[in-house]
Scaffold this active site. Structure first.
Site, mmCIF file in Angstrom:
data_model
loop_
_atom_site.group_PDB
_atom_site.id
_atom_site.type_symbol
_atom_site.label_atom_id
_atom_site.label_comp_id
_atom_site.label_asym_id
_atom_site.label_seq_id
_atom_site.Cartn_x
_atom_site.Cartn_y
_atom_site.Cartn_z
ATOM 1 N N ALA A 45 24.403 17.247 1.468
ATOM 2 C CA ALA A 45 23.887 15.869 1.469
ATOM 3 C C ALA A 45 24.850 14.903 2.147
ATOM 4 C CB ALA A 45 23.627 15.410 0.038
ATOM 5 N N GLU B 129 19.155 15.609 32.491
ATOM 6 C CA GLU B 129 19.653 16.494 33.569
ATOM 7 C C GLU B 129 19.001 17.882 33.517
ATOM 8 O OE1 GLU B 129 23.237 15.960 35.331
ATOM 9 O OE2 GLU B 129 23.855 14.206 34.184
ATOM 10 N N GLN C 110 29.583 33.836 2.518
ATOM 11 C CA GLN C 110 29.289 34.525 3.784
ATOM 12 C C GLN C 110 28.343 33.744 4.689
ATOM 13 O OE1 GLN C 110 28.038 38.562 3.169
ATOM 14 N NE2 GLN C 110 30.127 39.282 2.919
#
Ligand SMILES: Cc1cc2nc3c(=O)[nH]c(=O)nc-3n(C[C@H](O)[C@H](O)[C@H](O)COP(=O)(O)OP(=O)(O)OC[C@H]3O[C@@H](n4cnc5c(N)ncnc54)[C@H](O)[C@@H]3O)c2cc1C
Length: 397
Positions: free
Chosen positions: A340, A363, A279
């Site tokens: 990893a 920006e 989940q």
């Protein structure tokens, strides 16, 4: 309100996606690792008409609408941020600003070759002591007969060693603060111009970024863009175009994060199941999808306002801020999903994470956009139409 892409836009997306899959994806890992900028990609984009997507055909462009530029940026950044950045500065910050503010002569001389991709444009606003605080710039332009003499330095300039033309900003009258800044079109070949790349960047390593210097550079007075003192206004309007492309590109980065993460979720197993079945991993994927869809809505709304020829500083700032933050989070989660392996360049997600950071800074930083949005809702900031706006689309012939 119409949420459908046109046939032409769908074909454009397919064309750029095929280009990215064939010409960028197989090589980008190596280019990024070696810190190599590949200008031939820009030349090939030009042959596809992608260096002047939303520039009218009469000025050498493809004459497509502003959301078509967003599609190009989205698909390019799915490949790598470096190439989207190149289109952002060339088309967004430079060419669109020439389209908005240039005289007919300036458009013929500079915009036409840029829109065709024969010449490359860049944008020099930032200085060592002037980033968010534009008015702190120190560059000067002193009128001397038929010329302006420019002195100063700009830093963190994308395409600094590659561009032929630069749109730059300098004080013509420091006593007037913001109202004393002017905009100039300068050429690399002008005497007194030099550039130097910045090494050791966190990301956008397949891009070219660095410093440009003006040492008693003689710029013809015809190269003043707009009127003397209009430079700050011109710079801010350029950012309305540039930020739009950055926001669209961020959607492409989220797509790339999602694609890589989904592939990995279908491969990797822990505790006897695919990691996509856990989940908490699902939550990261769901957040990426939500970020992508919300960002796209903001981007295409800003594009639609551009198509209508109305001021969109507020909507573009919101799109840029949110899309870049979503992309930065998506890239962080993409690395997390890869565990990893995401921490090594065996997978592209570490590049996505490194690349996702600059758009949160350039920006308009995250903080500057946050303040802008707060000021809009508080009523402290209100935008009026500018004396010169980008042309509405469809363009007049
Ligand atoms: C890869 C890359 C490419 C770039 N390309 C270009 C280019 O092509 N052309 C160009 O002109 N520039 C370019 N830039 C520069 C960029 O636009 C600036 O870095 C940016 O505007 C921020 O300025 P700064 O780095 O000086 O940070 P600063 O303005 O010094 O800000 C430092 C920190 O303070 C925060 N801060 C500043 N003021 C406020 C405030 N009022 N309230 C709250 N927080 C604040 C900022 O958000 C930031 O976190 C590029 C930068 C990068 C990283």
């Amino acid at each position: 309100m119409n949420f459908d892409f046109t046939e032409e836009q769908l074909l454009l997306r397919k064309t750029v996606r095929n280009f990215v899959d064939k010409e960028i994806m197989p090589y980008i890992g190596e280019w990024d690792e070696k810190g190599e900028f590949h200008p031939e990609i820009i030349r090939r984009l030009a042959t596809l008409g992608l260096m002047g997507v939303c520039i009218p055909e009469k000025y050498g462009g493809s004459g497509m609408d502003y959301n078509s530029l967003a599609i190009v940026c989205e698909e390019l950044e799915r490949g790598d941020t470096a190439f989207r950045t190149a289109v952002s500065v060339h088309t967004g910050l430079n060419s669109m600003t020439l389209l908005q503010w240039g005289t007919e002569e300036q458009k013929q001389t500079y915009l036409v070759p840029q829109a065709k991709g024969e010449k490359i444009g860049a944008f020099g606003l930032t200085e060592p002591n002037a980033g968010s605080d534009v008015a702190a710039m120190q560059s000067t332009a002193v009128k001397d007969g038929d010329y302006y003499i420019l002195n100063g330095q700009k830093t963190w300039i994308s395409l600094c060693d590659v561009a032929d033309h630069f749109l730059v900003f300098a004080y013509t009258d420091k006593s007037k603060k913001h109202h004393g800044i002017s905009a100039f079109i300068v050429e690399r070949t002008m005497e007194g111009f030099s550039s130097k790349a910045i090494k050791g960047k966190l990301g956008i390593r397949a891009g070219n970024t660095g410093e440009i210097f003006f040492d008693h550079m003689k710029v013809p007075k015809e190269n003043l863009l707009g009127e003397e003192g209009e430079g700050f206004k011109i710079a801010m309007s350029a950012l309305d175009s540039g930020r739009f492309t950055v926001a669209a590109g961020a959607c492409g980065l989220i797509m790339a994060c999602l694609e890589a993460s989904l592939t990995y979720c279908h491969e990797r197993e822990t505790f006897g199941k695919k990691i996509g079945e856990h989940q908490l991993v699902k939550q990261m994927l769901a957040n990426m999808e939500a970020g992508l869809q919300m960002s796209r809505l903001l981007v295409y709304r800003a594009g639609e306002l551009k198509n209508k020829g109305v001021r969109n500083t507020r909507e573009t700032s919101l799109a840029k801020w949110q899309a870049c933050d979503f992309a930065n989070k998506a890239a962080d989660d993409a690395v997390q999903i890869h565990g990893a392996y995401g921490y090594s360049n065996e997978y592209p997600v570490e590049r996505y994470l490194r690349n996702s950071k600059a758009p949160v800074i350039y920006e308009g930083t995250r903080e500057i956009h946050t303040i802008m949005q707060a000021d809009y809702v508080l009523g402290y900031r209100k935008d009026k139409p500018l004396n010169k706006m980008l042309p509405a689309w469809p363009f007049e012939e």
